[in-house]
Design a protein around this motif. Sequence first.
Motif, mmCIF file in Angstrom:
data_model
loop_
_atom_site.group_PDB
_atom_site.id
_atom_site.type_symbol
_atom_site.label_atom_id
_atom_site.label_comp_id
_atom_site.label_asym_id
_atom_site.label_seq_id
_atom_site.Cartn_x
_atom_site.Cartn_y
_atom_site.Cartn_z
ATOM 1 N N ILE A 88 14.176 -12.016 28.794
ATOM 2 C CA ILE A 88 13.028 -11.323 28.193
ATOM 3 C C ILE A 88 12.648 -10.107 29.026
ATOM 4 O O ILE A 88 12.190 -9.090 28.483
ATOM 5 C CB ILE A 88 11.819 -12.270 27.998
ATOM 6 C CG1 ILE A 88 10.710 -11.559 27.207
ATOM 7 C CG2 ILE A 88 11.284 -12.770 29.316
ATOM 8 C CD1 ILE A 88 11.127 -11.042 25.847
ATOM 9 N N GLU A 89 12.882 -10.130 30.320
ATOM 10 C CA GLU A 89 12.619 -8.952 31.146
ATOM 11 C C GLU A 89 13.524 -7.797 30.735
ATOM 12 O O GLU A 89 13.079 -6.648 30.624
ATOM 13 C CB GLU A 89 12.832 -9.292 32.631
ATOM 14 C CG GLU A 89 11.842 -10.300 33.200
ATOM 15 C CD GLU A 89 10.408 -9.814 33.155
ATOM 16 O OE1 GLU A 89 10.172 -8.591 33.342
ATOM 17 O OE2 GLU A 89 9.507 -10.642 32.924
ATOM 18 N N ARG A 90 14.778 -8.078 30.497
ATOM 19 C CA ARG A 90 15.707 -7.028 30.089
ATOM 20 C C ARG A 90 15.420 -6.562 28.662
ATOM 21 O O ARG A 90 15.590 -5.389 28.332
ATOM 22 C CB ARG A 90 17.168 -7.519 30.185
ATOM 23 C CG ARG A 90 17.579 -8.005 31.555
ATOM 24 C CD ARG A 90 17.200 -7.028 32.656
ATOM 25 N NE ARG A 90 17.957 -5.788 32.593
ATOM 26 C CZ ARG A 90 17.453 -4.597 32.942
ATOM 27 N NH1 ARG A 90 16.200 -4.498 33.339
ATOM 28 N NH2 ARG A 90 18.211 -3.530 32.883
ATOM 29 N N ALA A 135 9.873 -16.698 24.988
ATOM 30 C CA ALA A 135 8.989 -16.102 25.986
ATOM 31 C C ALA A 135 7.522 -16.339 25.658
ATOM 32 O O ALA A 135 6.712 -16.677 26.543
ATOM 33 C CB ALA A 135 9.276 -14.603 26.102
ATOM 34 N N PHE A 136 7.155 -16.186 24.379
ATOM 35 C CA PHE A 136 5.768 -16.466 23.991
ATOM 36 C C PHE A 136 5.456 -17.947 24.172
ATOM 37 O O PHE A 136 4.383 -18.315 24.665
ATOM 38 C CB PHE A 136 5.521 -16.034 22.547
ATOM 39 C CG PHE A 136 5.044 -14.614 22.401
ATOM 40 C CD1 PHE A 136 3.780 -14.254 22.809
ATOM 41 C CD2 PHE A 136 5.863 -13.652 21.840
ATOM 42 C CE1 PHE A 136 3.329 -12.943 22.673
ATOM 43 C CE2 PHE A 136 5.428 -12.332 21.696
ATOM 44 C CZ PHE A 136 4.158 -11.979 22.117
ATOM 45 N N ALA A 137 6.363 -18.809 23.773
ATOM 46 C CA ALA A 137 6.140 -20.246 23.880
ATOM 47 C C ALA A 137 5.975 -20.689 25.340
ATOM 48 O O ALA A 137 5.188 -21.596 25.642
ATOM 49 C CB ALA A 137 7.298 -21.002 23.228
ATOM 50 N N GLU A 138 6.697 -20.048 26.243
ATOM 51 C CA GLU A 138 6.641 -20.413 27.662
ATOM 52 C C GLU A 138 5.504 -19.722 28.411
ATOM 53 O O GLU A 138 5.282 -19.993 29.599
ATOM 54 C CB GLU A 138 7.977 -20.066 28.332
ATOM 55 C CG GLU A 138 9.183 -20.824 27.797
ATOM 56 C CD GLU A 138 9.188 -22.283 28.221
ATOM 57 O OE1 GLU A 138 8.388 -22.657 29.107
ATOM 58 O OE2 GLU A 138 9.990 -23.054 27.650
ATOM 59 N N GLY A 139 4.794 -18.816 27.734
ATOM 60 C CA GLY A 139 3.696 -18.117 28.393
ATOM 61 C C GLY A 139 4.125 -16.973 29.282
ATOM 62 O O GLY A 139 3.391 -16.551 30.185
ATOM 63 N N TRP A 140 5.328 -16.429 29.044
ATOM 64 C CA TRP A 140 5.842 -15.345 29.872
ATOM 65 C C TRP A 140 5.361 -13.970 29.423
ATOM 66 O O TRP A 140 5.506 -12.997 30.168
ATOM 67 C CB TRP A 140 7.368 -15.363 29.868
ATOM 68 C CG TRP A 140 7.966 -16.622 30.420
ATOM 69 C CD1 TRP A 140 7.397 -17.477 31.330
ATOM 70 C CD2 TRP A 140 9.246 -17.175 30.093
ATOM 71 N NE1 TRP A 140 8.241 -18.529 31.600
ATOM 72 C CE2 TRP A 140 9.399 -18.366 30.852
ATOM 73 C CE3 TRP A 140 10.293 -16.789 29.255
ATOM 74 C CZ2 TRP A 140 10.530 -19.164 30.773
ATOM 75 C CZ3 TRP A 140 11.420 -17.573 29.182
ATOM 76 C CH2 TRP A 140 11.534 -18.751 29.938
ATOM 77 N N VAL A 142 2.586 -11.696 29.080
ATOM 78 C CA VAL A 142 1.221 -11.591 29.596
ATOM 79 C C VAL A 142 0.788 -10.129 29.585
ATOM 80 O O VAL A 142 1.624 -9.216 29.533
ATOM 81 C CB VAL A 142 1.144 -12.148 31.032
ATOM 82 C CG1 VAL A 142 1.475 -13.637 31.051
ATOM 83 C CG2 VAL A 142 2.083 -11.389 31.970
ATOM 84 N N PRO A 143 -0.514 -9.875 29.624
ATOM 85 C CA PRO A 143 -0.989 -8.489 29.674
ATOM 86 C C PRO A 143 -0.481 -7.767 30.924
ATOM 87 O O PRO A 143 -0.348 -8.365 31.991
ATOM 88 C CB PRO A 143 -2.510 -8.646 29.702
ATOM 89 C CG PRO A 143 -2.771 -9.996 29.114
ATOM 90 C CD PRO A 143 -1.615 -10.846 29.533
ATOM 91 N N GLN A 144 -0.220 -6.472 30.781
ATOM 92 C CA GLN A 144 0.215 -5.640 31.905
ATOM 93 C C GLN A 144 -0.711 -4.437 32.020
ATOM 94 O O GLN A 144 -0.342 -3.302 31.713
ATOM 95 C CB GLN A 144 1.653 -5.185 31.694
ATOM 96 C CG GLN A 144 2.668 -6.315 31.606
ATOM 97 C CD GLN A 144 4.076 -5.806 31.365
ATOM 98 O OE1 GLN A 144 4.474 -4.761 31.878
ATOM 99 N NE2 GLN A 144 4.841 -6.540 30.567
ATOM 100 N N PRO A 145 -1.944 -4.676 32.449
ATOM 101 C CA PRO A 145 -2.888 -3.560 32.577
ATOM 102 C C PRO A 145 -2.460 -2.617 33.686
ATOM 103 O O PRO A 145 -1.762 -3.008 34.626
ATOM 104 C CB PRO A 145 -4.203 -4.261 32.925
ATOM 105 C CG PRO A 145 -3.786 -5.547 33.573
ATOM 106 C CD PRO A 145 -2.518 -5.955 32.883
ATOM 107 N N MET A 211 -2.248 -6.448 23.848
ATOM 108 C CA MET A 211 -2.613 -5.049 23.994
ATOM 109 C C MET A 211 -4.103 -4.879 24.261
ATOM 110 O O MET A 211 -4.512 -4.029 25.068
ATOM 111 C CB MET A 211 -2.197 -4.272 22.735
ATOM 112 C CG MET A 211 -0.686 -4.177 22.551
ATOM 113 S SD MET A 211 -0.197 -3.253 21.076
ATOM 114 C CE MET A 211 -0.773 -1.604 21.483
ATOM 115 N N ARG A 212 -4.936 -5.683 23.601
ATOM 116 C CA ARG A 212 -6.380 -5.625 23.879
ATOM 117 C C ARG A 212 -6.661 -5.984 25.334
ATOM 118 O O ARG A 212 -7.490 -5.346 25.997
ATOM 119 C CB ARG A 212 -7.132 -6.569 22.939
ATOM 120 C CG ARG A 212 -7.154 -6.120 21.485
ATOM 121 C CD ARG A 212 -8.064 -7.010 20.651
ATOM 122 N NE ARG A 212 -8.039 -6.617 19.254
ATOM 123 C CZ ARG A 212 -7.255 -7.187 18.334
ATOM 124 N NH1 ARG A 212 -6.430 -8.179 18.690
ATOM 125 N NH2 ARG A 212 -7.277 -6.780 17.088
#
Length: 494
Positions: A88-90, A135-140, A142-145, A211-212
Motif C-alpha cells: 500500500i505504501e508503493r 489497508a483500510f481494514a487493517e487501519g493503515w 491514516v491522515p497525513q496532515p 481528507m477532513r
Amino acid sequence: MADSTGFLKYERATPPRRPVDVRIRDWKEVYLERQAGGEEAFSTAALRTQAARCMDCGIPFCHHGCPLGNLIPEWNDLVRRDDWREAIERLHATNNFPEFTGRLCPAPCEGSCVLNLTEAPVTIKQVEVEIIDRAFAEGWVVPQPPAERTGKKVAVVGSGPAGLAAAQQLTRAGHEVTVYERADAIGGLMRYGIPEFKMEKRHLDRRLDQMRAEGTRFVTGVEVGAPGSDLSVEQLREDFDAVVLSGGATIGRDLPAPGRELEGIHLAMEFLPYGNRQGLGQLDDPPINAAGKHVVIIGGGDTGADCLGTSHRQGAASVAQLEIMPEPPSSRGAKNPWPTYPMIMRVSSAHEEGGDRIYAVNTERFVDDGDGHVKAVLVHDVEMVDGKFQKVEGTERELPADLVFLAMGFTGAQKEGLVEGLGVEVDGRGNVVRDAEFMSTVPGVFVAGDMGRGQSLIVWAIAEGRAAAGAVDTWLTGSSLLPRPITPTAVALR
C-alpha cells in the motif's frame, strides 16, 4: 525478484460476480468483498497467485499505459510475497485513490501489459483494489496532515477525482484548501453519476474522512459564480491566493433528431443521479423511473452501461442500447496493436444482466404517442462508406420506447457562471485553455481534469489533479516537491 515463470504456471483469473438474479434486486457492488464473505469466492491465496503472474518486465509497459505511473510490478511482487503493508505504501506513492481506480478505471495498464500480447494480462485492477481494501481494514490508511502551514489559501471548485486529488496534495503541502461543490454532497460524478453497483459510496466517504482529518475543508451546495450564489467570482479571487477549476466536462452531447422535444427523452446525467439517490435510500420513487417501461439508451459506452444497470434495478420491461459504430471484434485488429488500449468487445456487469446491444444503427426520429410523449425510436442500419456513415435503405424499424436516455458523451465545461465570470479562455472544443503549468489565461487560476482535457478516464483525472497541484504549489511558493505525473498535453498510448 518477481516469479519470472509465474505467467507460465498460472492462468489469468478474476473473482466471480454475484449471481444476476440476486444482484439486480439491490444496489450493492457486483463483486463480493472479502470482508463480506468473498474469501470463499476468491481467496487471498488466489489473489497472490494472480500477482505472481507479473514477470517484472525489463520495460514495464503497464507504467506507460497508466498516466499515474503506478509502480505496478513492485506492488504485484509485494502482494505475491504477502507484504501488504509495503504494497500500500508503493500504491499510494503514485495514486491518492486506488479504491476508486481499482473499481472504476477501464485499466489501460492491463491493455499495455506484456501478457496482453496473448490477451491474458495480469489482473492489475483486482490486485490494486485488494491492496487498498486490506489497508483500510487493517487501519493503515491514516491522515497525513502537513508538518508546517504555508499561510496560502487555495480554492478547488469541483469535487470529482481531479479536484479531490489536487486538494489532498495541496493540503499535504501545507496550504489551506477549501473544496466547493454545487451538489449536496462531495464527490462529483463519483457521488451521483457512478452507480452504487459499480462503487458503493462508503468507499468515497471513508477517503473524505481522511481528507477532513488532514485539514481539507469541504463546502457543499455552493455554485461558485452563479447568479445569487453565496460566493461570487470577485469574492473567490479576493479570498484565495489560487483557484483550481476542476468542475469537469458537464455538458452532455444532445441529439437534435425530430421529436427530441417529446417527454420521456433525457440526457443520461438527468437520469443517473436519481438512480443513485434511489440506491442510497434517499428516494423511493425517483422522478425519472424505468420501472415497467421500455427503455432505449443511445450510446454504447460506459455511461450507457450505467443507464442499463440502473434500468435493470428499477425493473424496466425491456432495455435496448444503441451504438452507431459496428460491433467491436473479439480480439485486436491490425490497426489496434499492443500496447495501445484494446478496442475489443467488452461485456460489463450491466450487459450480463440483460438487454439488447444493437450496433451500426442510427436514430432517425423519435415517435410521438399522440399526447406529446415518446412511444418509439425509429432507427435504421448504417454502413461506413468513404469514411462516412450512410443509411442502409430498407432497414427502418421502430423500437418501443417509453424512456430514452442520451449517453453519447460530453462536449465541454459549463460556460455560464464561473467560467464566464472569471474570463478564462475556452477553446473550440469547449475546454478551458491552460498552459504547460496547468494555468488558465487568468493568472492564479488553474485547470485540472475534464474541464481542461475534455471527457476522459478517472485515472487521467487523478493524474491531472496531482500534476496541477504541483504547478499550484510551485506558483505559490517558488518550488515544489509534489509530483507531476503528466503534462496538460499528454495523451494515451495510441
